[in-house]
Scaffold this motif. Structure first.
Motif, PDB file in Angstrom:
ATOM      1  N   ALA A 294       0.820  -1.214   0.000  1.00 23.11           N
ATOM      2  CA  ALA A 294       0.000   0.000   0.000  1.00 23.11           C
ATOM      3  C   ALA A 294       0.855   1.266   0.000  1.00 23.11           C
ATOM      4  O   ALA A 294       0.391   2.325  -0.420  1.00 23.11           O
ATOM      5  CB  ALA A 294      -0.935   0.008   1.201  1.00 23.11           C
ATOM      6  N   HIS A 295       2.111   1.163   0.466  1.00 24.41           N
ATOM      7  CA  HIS A 295       2.975   2.339   0.566  1.00 24.41           C
ATOM      8  C   HIS A 295       4.078   2.378  -0.494  1.00 24.41           C
ATOM      9  O   HIS A 295       4.864   3.326  -0.525  1.00 24.41           O
ATOM     10  CB  HIS A 295       3.613   2.397   1.957  1.00 24.41           C
ATOM     11  N   ALA A 296       4.146   1.360  -1.342  1.00 25.58           N
ATOM     12  CA  ALA A 296       5.193   1.300  -2.360  1.00 25.58           C
ATOM     13  C   ALA A 296       5.162   2.544  -3.244  1.00 25.58           C
ATOM     14  O   ALA A 296       4.108   3.003  -3.661  1.00 25.58           O
ATOM     15  CB  ALA A 296       5.023   0.048  -3.215  1.00 25.58           C
ATOM     16  N   GLY A 297       6.332   3.115  -3.474  1.00 28.96           N
ATOM     17  CA  GLY A 297       6.460   4.300  -4.314  1.00 28.96           C
ATOM     18  C   GLY A 297       6.221   5.613  -3.592  1.00 28.96           C
ATOM     19  O   GLY A 297       6.401   6.679  -4.173  1.00 28.96           O
ATOM     20  N   GLN A 298       5.833   5.560  -2.324  1.00 29.75           N
ATOM     21  CA  GLN A 298       5.563   6.782  -1.570  1.00 29.75           C
ATOM     22  C   GLN A 298       6.836   7.309  -0.911  1.00 29.75           C
ATOM     23  O   GLN A 298       7.732   6.554  -0.546  1.00 29.75           O
ATOM     24  CB  GLN A 298       4.531   6.532  -0.482  1.00 29.75           C
ATOM     25  N   THR A 299       6.888   8.623  -0.767  1.00 27.77           N
ATOM     26  CA  THR A 299       7.934   9.259   0.026  1.00 27.77           C
ATOM     27  C   THR A 299       7.348   9.452   1.414  1.00 27.77           C
ATOM     28  O   THR A 299       6.280  10.053   1.564  1.00 27.77           O
ATOM     29  CB  THR A 299       8.348  10.602  -0.587  1.00 27.77           C
ATOM     30  N   LEU A 300       8.015   8.894   2.412  1.00 25.58           N
ATOM     31  CA  LEU A 300       7.478   8.930   3.764  1.00 25.58           C
ATOM     32  C   LEU A 300       8.576   8.952   4.813  1.00 25.58           C
ATOM     33  O   LEU A 300       9.760   8.889   4.501  1.00 25.58           O
ATOM     34  CB  LEU A 300       6.524   7.752   3.990  1.00 25.58           C
ATOM     35  N   LYS A 301       8.130   9.038   6.047  1.00 26.47           N
ATOM     36  CA  LYS A 301       9.009   9.126   7.204  1.00 26.47           C
ATOM     37  C   LYS A 301       8.814   7.860   8.041  1.00 26.47           C
ATOM     38  O   LYS A 301       7.682   7.507   8.376  1.00 26.47           O
ATOM     39  CB  LYS A 301       8.627  10.376   8.008  1.00 26.47           C
TER      40      LYS A 301
END
Length: 142
Positions: free
Chosen positions: A47-54
């Motif tokens: 679900a978070h693949a490809g996202q820029t996150l912390k």
């Protein structure tokens, strides 16, 4: 009067020798916002693949060649590799908790890549799919 002065100087010298307990920032300044726990991120990785996150996690391993990657503990023996893309480097003895900001993605490691990571100190490096973050900022807390 000499004894108290000597004691004071000794205490001051000891205080100066203590390591700083401040956080160390590598790369760009860390953006505001709460990080996700590494284990929670890995549990919902697709679900978070490809996202820029912390993301926040405990450092388990560091590249012993240059300090260009660290492994974050995601629980149950799983980890997330955090790479610096050689834009900045961490100390080879970095320990503690890291907060990382960057792009989260799945990467297929070849046998050669896994062998290279193993040479650099990653004891669990294996060919196949792994989750990585290409970091723009890393904050290490003791």
């Amino acid at each position: 009067m000499r004894l108290p002065l000597r004691s004071l100087l000794l205490a001051a010298g000891c205080a100066l020798a203590l390591p700083a307990l401040a956080d160390d920032t590598y790369g760009a300044p860390m953006p505001e916002g709460r990080p996700l726990a590494a284990g929670a991120l890995l549990a919902e990785a697709e679900a978070h693949a490809g996202q820029t996150l912390k993301v926040e996690g405990r450092i388990t391993e560091v590249c012993q060649a240059k300090g260009c990657w660290v492994m974050l503990d995601a629980g149950n023996g799983a980890g997330i590799r955090v790479k610096t893309a050689h834009r900045f480097f961490l100390p080879k003895d970095a320990r503690g908790t890291a907060v990382v900001h960057g792009e989260f993605k799945a990467v297929e490691l070849s046998e050669a890549q896994a062998a290279h990571f193993a040479e650099d100190g990653n004891t669990a490096a294996r060919p196949g799919r792994e989750w990585q973050i290409v970091a723009t900022s890393i904050v290490v807390s003791p």
